[in-house]
Design a protein around this motif. Structure first.
Motif, PDB file in Angstrom:
ATOM      1  N   GLN A 122       9.989   3.959  -1.578  1.00  0.00           N
ATOM      2  CA  GLN A 122      10.745   3.984  -2.830  1.00  0.00           C
ATOM      3  C   GLN A 122      10.954   2.589  -3.416  1.00  0.00           C
ATOM      4  N   GLU A 123      10.964   1.583  -2.555  1.00  0.00           N
ATOM      5  CA  GLU A 123      11.196   0.226  -3.037  1.00  0.00           C
ATOM      6  C   GLU A 123      10.266  -0.755  -2.342  1.00  0.00           C
ATOM      7  N   LEU A 124      10.144  -1.917  -2.962  1.00  0.00           N
ATOM      8  CA  LEU A 124       9.255  -2.957  -2.441  1.00  0.00           C
ATOM      9  C   LEU A 124      10.041  -4.260  -2.424  1.00  0.00           C
ATOM     10  N   ILE A 125      10.333  -4.762  -1.237  1.00  0.00           N
ATOM     11  CA  ILE A 125      11.148  -5.974  -1.102  1.00  0.00           C
ATOM     12  C   ILE A 125      10.368  -7.006  -0.297  1.00  0.00           C
ATOM     13  N   LYS A 127       0.830  -1.204   0.000  1.00  0.00           N
ATOM     14  CA  LYS A 127       0.000   0.000   0.000  1.00  0.00           C
ATOM     15  C   LYS A 127       0.868   1.259   0.000  1.00  0.00           C
ATOM     16  N   GLN A 128       1.907   1.281   0.817  1.00  0.00           N
ATOM     17  CA  GLN A 128       2.809   2.438   0.862  1.00  0.00           C
ATOM     18  C   GLN A 128       3.525   2.623  -0.466  1.00  0.00           C
TER      19      GLN A 128
END
Length: 109
Positions: free
Chosen positions: A78-81, A70-71
């Motif tokens: 800035q990133e999705l891990i 969601k963020q």
């Protein structure tokens, strides 16, 4: 009232590829391996062997990961891990929450 002929519609669809894919799916036309979120979920989850429910992958136990998605979708991250999930689970998880965000946006209109 405005009259649109086939040429107008064709030109409009060329400018809106997302709508073109959606319309092609609705009309049963080939989409060359490109799917809407709904069609991807349907093909992935509703297979002949096992029916996969969203709650299995994106349920209560995944609240922390859901918040990360969601963020990211709201550009607050800035990133999705994601660690420890298989590739298709990661992909589904993101697609599922993207679909939820789209539905929420539509409900607010």
């Amino acid at each position: 009232m405005r009259y649109l002929d086939a040429i107008d519609i064709d030109q409009w669809l060329e400018l809106a590829p997302q709508v073109e894919i959606w319309l092609a799916e609705k009309l049963g036309k080939p989409t060359n391996g490109i799917f809407t979120v709904e069609e991807y979920w349907k093909r992935w989850s509703d297979n002949k062997t096992v029916k996969i429910l969203p709650e299995i992958i994106a349920g209560e136990s995944r609240k922390q990961e859901a918040e990360k998605v969601k963020q990211f979708l709201n550009k607050k991250a800035q990133e999705l891990i994601f660690l420890g999930l298989l590739y298709f689970f990661k992909l589904f998880f993101i697609i599922y929450h993207l679909h939820i965000e789209i539905l929420d946006d539509c409900r607010q209109m």
